[in-house]
Design an enzyme around this catalytic site. Sequence first.
Site, short mmCIF file in Angstrom:
data_model
loop_
_atom_site.label_atom_id
_atom_site.label_comp_id
_atom_site.label_asym_id
_atom_site.label_seq_id
_atom_site.Cartn_x
_atom_site.Cartn_y
_atom_site.Cartn_z
N GLN A 114 7.30 -2.49 2.89
CA GLN A 114 6.55 -3.14 3.91
C GLN A 114 6.14 -2.16 4.88
O GLN A 114 7.00 -1.27 5.52
CB GLN A 114 7.20 -4.33 4.69
CG GLN A 114 7.36 -5.23 3.63
CD GLN A 114 7.69 -6.74 3.98
OE1 GLN A 114 8.56 -7.39 3.26
NE2 GLN A 114 7.39 -7.30 5.34
N HIS B 228 1.09 -3.60 3.30
CA HIS B 228 2.36 -3.95 2.32
C HIS B 228 2.09 -3.88 1.09
O HIS B 228 1.23 -4.48 0.67
CB HIS B 228 2.72 -5.74 2.78
CG HIS B 228 3.50 -5.59 4.18
ND1 HIS B 228 3.66 -4.62 5.10
CD2 HIS B 228 3.74 -6.67 4.98
CE1 HIS B 228 4.13 -5.09 6.33
NE2 HIS B 228 4.39 -6.48 5.80
#
Length: 371
Positions: free
Chosen positions: A161, A274
Amino acid sequence: MQVGLVGWRGMVGSVLMQRMSAEKDFDEITPSFFSTSQAGQSAVPMGRAEVVLYDANNLNQLSEMDVIISCQGGDYTKRVHGPLRESGWSGYWIDAASTLRMTSDAVIILDPINGSDIDVALGSGKKDFIGGNCTTSLMMLAMHGLFQEGLIDWISTMTYQAASGAGAQNMRELIQQMGSIYDAAENELTLSSGQILNIDALVLDRMRAHDFPTEHFGAPLAGSLIPWIDSDMGNGQSKEEWKAQAETNKILRREENPIAIEGICVRVGAMRCHSQALTFKLSKSVSESEVENILNQANDWVSVVPNEKASTISMLSPTNVTRTLNVPIGRIRKLSLADNVYSAFTVGDQLLWGAAEPLRRMLRILIDREE
Ligand code: HSE
């Protein structure tokens, strides 16, 4: 339609403003711009005429809105949403924060997947429409086809992420960390006789130094990673990891018979995309090419990247996907681990489909209903 915007100058709010301008959403509404700190002052919202800011803490001013879109964050939602509803306001509350997501009155919005449930909810008088967790929304858009076909038994999600998920200050800190590392190694790097192990030692010393900038992440991210995101649930799971199963099954309305979704969420030094490595089990054997067909056709944003090196490197990366609404998925392969178990890898911009886009599309759904 009177639409109040709160938190429109923050990071998610600014992306929302860009998207609303690009899609000409402002032509369809009468916007009012709110502020928690500068009410009464004038401002020039992104390419628009100067306006006077309304007070985001004033329930009377908020009550005049048909729709409120908040990107102000969870503390604001906690403070204002309850009292506003108790005051009798019955407008639509569209929110990027997670505060209300799992409440029974709220619908998590991801309309390519649950558009018909959103319509039903509107018909039954629901008023709170909340954007989902970014990783969850991006995973669901990528895996939409397989959810739709009811083929998924379980998913393991291992995430990579971006800094943006932690906030604007964290994005800045990532770059500061990168710069600090470069500064420490620059002399040795530019020497033709520079030794890689010397460079490595200089970098490590810098990353472990007390003045290395870690105020926001609490640890080095550049040149490293952080395998914990959001709060500690106390059972070995992070809140970010908990959200994947909880929110996916709420969106799919499968709370009674949930699809198991488990994994580890990791912060890496990407800026705003992400990525996720998925391992999933299907309820029956499906060929790799059929899995690709099913995924490719599910919505307008997902696209399958062929599982070979050149395409993967050029297409399946944060650098390629950032600032687009595309949600590519690749690395699709039937694994030898067990029957009907597959791998995949997907990337998506967490500020677009992960945050702002579901909100503006919800506004569009309300506009279309009025017409
Ligand atoms: N919680 C996510 C993250 C972002 O920290 O990356 C918003 O859903």
